[in-house]
Design an enzyme around this catalytic site. Structure first.
Site, PDB file in Angstrom:
ATOM      1  N   LYS A  46       4.194  -6.316 -44.302  1.00 49.20           N
ATOM      2  CA  LYS A  46       3.769  -6.613 -42.929  1.00 49.20           C
ATOM      3  C   LYS A  46       4.911  -7.078 -42.030  1.00 49.20           C
ATOM      4  CE  LYS A  46       0.468  -5.533 -42.308  1.00 49.20           C
ATOM      5  NZ  LYS A  46       0.203  -4.065 -42.157  1.00 49.20           N
ATOM      6  N   HIS A 101       9.063  -2.617 -51.119  1.00 48.83           N
ATOM      7  CA  HIS A 101       8.927  -4.066 -50.921  1.00 48.83           C
ATOM      8  C   HIS A 101       9.639  -4.828 -52.042  1.00 48.83           C
ATOM      9  CE1 HIS A 101       6.254  -3.581 -47.603  1.00 48.83           C
ATOM     10  NE2 HIS A 101       5.163  -3.308 -48.297  1.00 48.83           N
ATOM     11  N   SER A 131      -0.592 -11.069 -39.824  1.00 47.64           N
ATOM     12  CA  SER A 131      -0.763  -9.630 -40.029  1.00 47.64           C
ATOM     13  C   SER A 131      -1.246  -9.343 -41.451  1.00 47.64           C
ATOM     14  CB  SER A 131       0.563  -8.908 -39.768  1.00 47.64           C
ATOM     15  OG  SER A 131       0.425  -7.519 -39.949  1.00 47.64           O
TER      16      SER A 131
END
Length: 292
Positions: A46, A101, A131
């Site tokens: 995010k 990630h 988020s």
């Protein structure tokens, strides 16, 4: 309230979503064969991943830029650790662009030999938190936590996929010399998209004409991207099917945390993160009206 064991697992000190990856696959990535032309987009969840994927696609692929290729970004730039469609990554044409990630220490070994390029995008943690909370409500692979306060404590404790935000960011910044890396912030991209596009072009060695640069900037605005099903993850694989109605791309702004967090919650994030963040070589923007 602890996260359900069905949703996350830990491997080598990092938190992963349960149903998208195995420890064996994570370990196999250490010897993943790197090409010098590869580009890796690295983020904490995010932090502007999908947006930056779109920018990279527009820069690298003329067909996307001029509208002649109807290829979704998720197919054009697959996830390194989440090979949902079982693609043969060795068969992809160069330049390959992967999103990930992963923390710095779980990325392919050859990436630390400064082979290939890494673009690391970070975002102020309060907006990341808000988020992430909204995102968890619409994606089936994440546990739906209705209480923001509970989600906030999990986020701060690193009990979400991606682990602790500060560890992820600090890890990449403190090991920058091991990689051929460009650091960007979500906020600088939002404030001055054109400058960010030019910075990326320079880093990638891509020489675009003035007209091409303007086309990239125009199409990469959050508003235009949200309308483009190639770019906005409108059609996701079944494994991601949502808990409830919602969009992968939501607001794309700076300072949305102020609409959700109480003063006490904001102070709690400050208490856990603010002092430690002073060691980071980044000046975070916390509100859309703040100056860079």
């Amino acid at each position: 309230m602890e996260p359900s064991k069905d949703y996350i697992f830990y491997h080598k000190g990092f938190c992963f979503p349960e149903n998208l990856i195995t420890p064996e696959y994570i370990d196999s990535l250490e010897t993943f064969e790197i090409r010098d032309s590869d580009v890796f987009l690295v983020t904490f969840p995010k932090s502007g991943t999908v947006w930056t994927q779109n920018i990279l696609s527009l820069i690298i692929h003329e067909g996307h830029r001029n509208g002649t290729e109807n290829i979704k970004n998720m197919d054009r730039m697959p996830w390194l650790e989440f090979n949902i469609k079982n693609l043969d990554y060795t068969a992809l044409p160069s330049p390959r662009v992967f999103a990930t990630h992963l923390p710095y220490y779980l990325t392919p070994r050859d990436l630390r030999n400064k082979r290939a390029r890494v673009i690391y995008v970070t975002r102020n943690p309060k907006d990341v938190l808000v988020s992430y909370f909204h995102f968890s409500k619409i994606i089936d692979t994440l546990e739906k936590v209705p209480d923001f306060n509970i989600f906030m404590e999990r986020f701060l404790a690193g009990k979400v996929p991606g682990s602790k935000w500060l560890d992820h960011v600090t890890g990449w910044y403190s090991h920058a010399e091991d990689f051929n890396i460009l650091f960007l912030t979500y906020e600088e991209m939002k404030k001055d998209l054109r400058s960010a596009v030019l910075k990326i072009c320079d880093f990638l060695g891509r020489k675009l004409s003035e007209k091409e640069v303007e086309s990239v900037v125009r199409q990469a605005t959050f508003e235009n991207m949200k309308k483009d099903p190639r770019a906005n993850y409108e059609k996701l694989p079944e494994v991601f099917e949502g808990n409830e109605e919602g969009h992968f791309l939501r607001k794309g702004t700076i300072g949305d945390w102020k609409n959700i967090m109480t003063v006490a919650q904001s102070e709690r994030v400050d208490e856990v993160l603010k002092k430690k963040m002073e060691n980071l070589p980044i000046k975070f923007i916390w509100d859309i009206n703040d100056q860079m």
